[in-house]
Design a protein around this motif. Structure first.
Motif, short mmCIF file in Angstrom:
data_model
loop_
_atom_site.label_atom_id
_atom_site.label_comp_id
_atom_site.label_asym_id
_atom_site.label_seq_id
_atom_site.Cartn_x
_atom_site.Cartn_y
_atom_site.Cartn_z
N PRO A 258 0.74 -1.40 -0.08
CA PRO A 258 0.20 -0.05 0.12
C PRO A 258 0.97 1.29 -0.03
O PRO A 258 2.00 1.22 0.05
CB PRO A 258 -0.60 0.05 1.40
N PRO A 259 0.22 2.41 -0.30
CA PRO A 259 0.92 3.65 -0.03
C PRO A 259 1.36 3.94 1.36
O PRO A 259 0.86 3.15 2.30
CB PRO A 259 -0.13 4.88 -0.58
N ARG A 260 1.87 5.25 1.69
CA ARG A 260 2.46 5.23 3.08
C ARG A 260 1.25 5.26 4.16
O ARG A 260 1.64 4.94 5.30
CB ARG A 260 2.96 6.91 3.18
N LYS A 261 0.22 5.50 3.69
CA LYS A 261 -0.95 5.57 5.04
C LYS A 261 -1.30 3.89 5.30
O LYS A 261 -1.76 3.89 6.45
CB LYS A 261 -1.96 6.21 4.57
N GLY A 262 -0.39 2.86 4.75
CA GLY A 262 -0.93 1.52 5.29
C GLY A 262 -2.19 1.03 4.56
O GLY A 262 -2.73 1.80 3.90
N CYS A 263 -2.71 -0.11 5.07
CA CYS A 263 -3.91 -0.51 4.59
C CYS A 263 -4.91 -0.45 5.82
O CYS A 263 -4.86 -0.14 7.02
CB CYS A 263 -4.00 -1.91 4.18
#
Ligand code: SAH
Length: 453
Positions: free
Chosen positions: A384-389
């Motif tokens: 995922p992108p930086r913010k996570g899932c």
């Protein structure tokens, strides 16, 4: 606290923040953040700003330097928003990155004795990027290209960036000269007038193909034929020129519309023996060589034998899953950007891969749909992108009960948070390997292996 602005204090730097600032503690226990310092520095620090329990400062004098210090080789170090570690040795940087991953996993994840392998280091500490997006502005010297200064829209003009191939300097110089010779200006954020907003360059290292994309305020530039001719003459690597229209008053670099001015509108790179088509909009790892290492670690963790259903979540143009498609029975990729999904489908075809399909959707939504349809992946890859899932997605993955999950993360803090959720729901975090994809910056990538208990 007793500290106030402009106080000069003595400080020893003992650790680093996730953003790459040095940290020290005063005798009274006040934490002070000091950019461009190094662990082991003994400093005189000028206090710039104080908060309730901490303060920000800058180096006034280096009383005794850290043994990790090296000479800085870039004139805009810490003025542009890129590098934070040009002043320390690469070994020291890798230690900092290792500590950051370990700290996050211990502190946020609660994983005390987890096996964390040494950081897979970058063979090229400089000039490893295959992509650049430089804003343009007007100056006394005509159009200038550079980088935004830290947290600002001021542009720092730049002739060279140590993270980018020298080839990009030639492209920038050629475009700048073309703009000046044809009397066209850069976009001005204040008046919203002028043409050139950004230059966006992508280089496929394995094939030597170069894409130049010019982001313009409007439909195009004057004399594009001349631009293409000049670029072709000066830059033998040039494969395609794309004009991207962006008339919006936003910080988003690319507008929604691309027009090909020369070539096919895309370039092709080779990663782990597979070819990948890169269009301006699709995601591609900016450090190709390290991406190969990252994917190899992910593949080892996936431990495929040929019988598995592999689910590749947040798959971009399909690179991770496709690079291991021959080692599993079937591959399902999920990605939210339609262009990337189209590229993934074409990439599968171009590489003769017939056991893969791709879904354009939010990962959490698609996973839940797949689960309801009865899909039972044996291995799930999550990138995922930086913010996570979302917690919801983790819940769905747990219900699908894959034997293994491989989490590829560009943010140790959200990784730790998400791994904790997995570990509370029946998964053991077996080990993790940090990979240095972005040397000299604060970023660090991590691959973690989860096994169902
Ligand atoms: N695995 C790929 C891409 C990783 S980057 C590679 O290694 O090249 C993360 C990707 O997640 C991006 O392509 C982004 O478009 C996609 N993405 C972001 N939010 C998403 C969401 N909610 N659902 C699915 N994909 C998402």
């Amino acid at each position: 606290m007793d500290l106030k602005k402009n106080d000069i204090i003595r400080l020893r730097i003992t650790s680093m923040t996730a953003q790459g600032s040095g940290v020290g503690k005063t005798e009274d226990g006040v934490v002070v953040f000091v950019p461009m310092s190094a662990i082991g520095d003994d400093l005189e620090v000028r206090i710039l700003k104080t908060k309730k329990t901490y303060a920000y400062g800058k180096i006034e004098t280096i009383v005794s330097p850290s043994e990790n210090r090296i000479e800085v080789d870039c004139p805009v170090f810490r003025k542009c928003g890129g590098c934070v570690y040009r002043h320390i040795s690469y070994e020291a940087e890798l230690e900092i990155k290792y500590s950051r991953v370990r700290d996050a996993l211990e502190r946020i994840g609660g994983f005390e004795n987890l096996k964390i392998n040494p950081v897979a280091g970058n063979d090229r500490v400089d000039r490893y990027r295959n992509k650049a997006q430089l804003p343009a502005r007007n100056s006394e010297n005509g159009v200038e290209l550079g980088f935004f200064a830290n947290h600002s829209h001021r542009i720092i003009p730049l002739d060279d960036c140590m993270l980018q191939p020298e080839l990009f300097n030639r492209v920038n110089a050629t475009v700048k000269r073309f703009m000046d010779e044809t009397a066209q200006s850069a976009y001005d954020e204040g008046s919203k007038r002028g043409k050139l907003r950004h230059i966006y360059i992508r280089y496929a290292e394995q094939t030597g193909e170069l894409m130049v994309c010019l982001v313009v305020n409007g439909n195009g530039l004057k004399q594009e034929d001349l631009l293409v001719k000049t670029l072709r003459e000066e830059i033998p690597e040039l494969k395609t020129v794309v004009i991207n229209s962006n008339r919006e008053d936003t910080n988003v670099i690319l507008g929604g519309r691309n027009r090909t001015a020369y070539g096919s509108g895309h370039i092709t790179d080779v990663l782990r023996g597979k070819s990948f088509k890169l269009s301006p909009m699709s995601f591609y790892q900016v450090n190709r060589n390290q991406a190969e290492k990252l994917y190899e670690i992910a593949e080892n963790y996936a431990n495929l034998t040929g019988n598995e259903t592999l689910l590749d979540l947040y798959c971009g143009t399909g690179t991770i899953g496709l690079s291991m498609a021959e080692k599993c029975k079937s591959l399902v990729g999920v990605e939210i950007i339609a262009d990337a999904v189209r590229d993934a489908e074409e990439n599968a075809k171009a590489n003769g891969i017939t056991n893969a399909r791709f879904i354009c959707s939010d990962a959490a939504y698609a996973a839940e749909e797949l689960r309801k349809e009865g899909t039972k992946p044996d291995v799930v890859i999550i990138d995922p992108p930086r913010k996570g899932c979302d917690a919801e997605l983790i819940g769905t993955i747990v219900k699908m009960a894959p034997k293994r999950a491989v989490y590829v993360s560009c943010d140790p803090e959200t990784l730790a948070r998400d791994l904790k959720l997995f570990s509370e729901k029946g998964y053991e975090v077996r080990e993790a390997t940090p990979v240095d994809m972005f040397s000299r910056t604060a970023h660090v990538e991590t691959v973690a292996l989860l096994i169902r208990k």
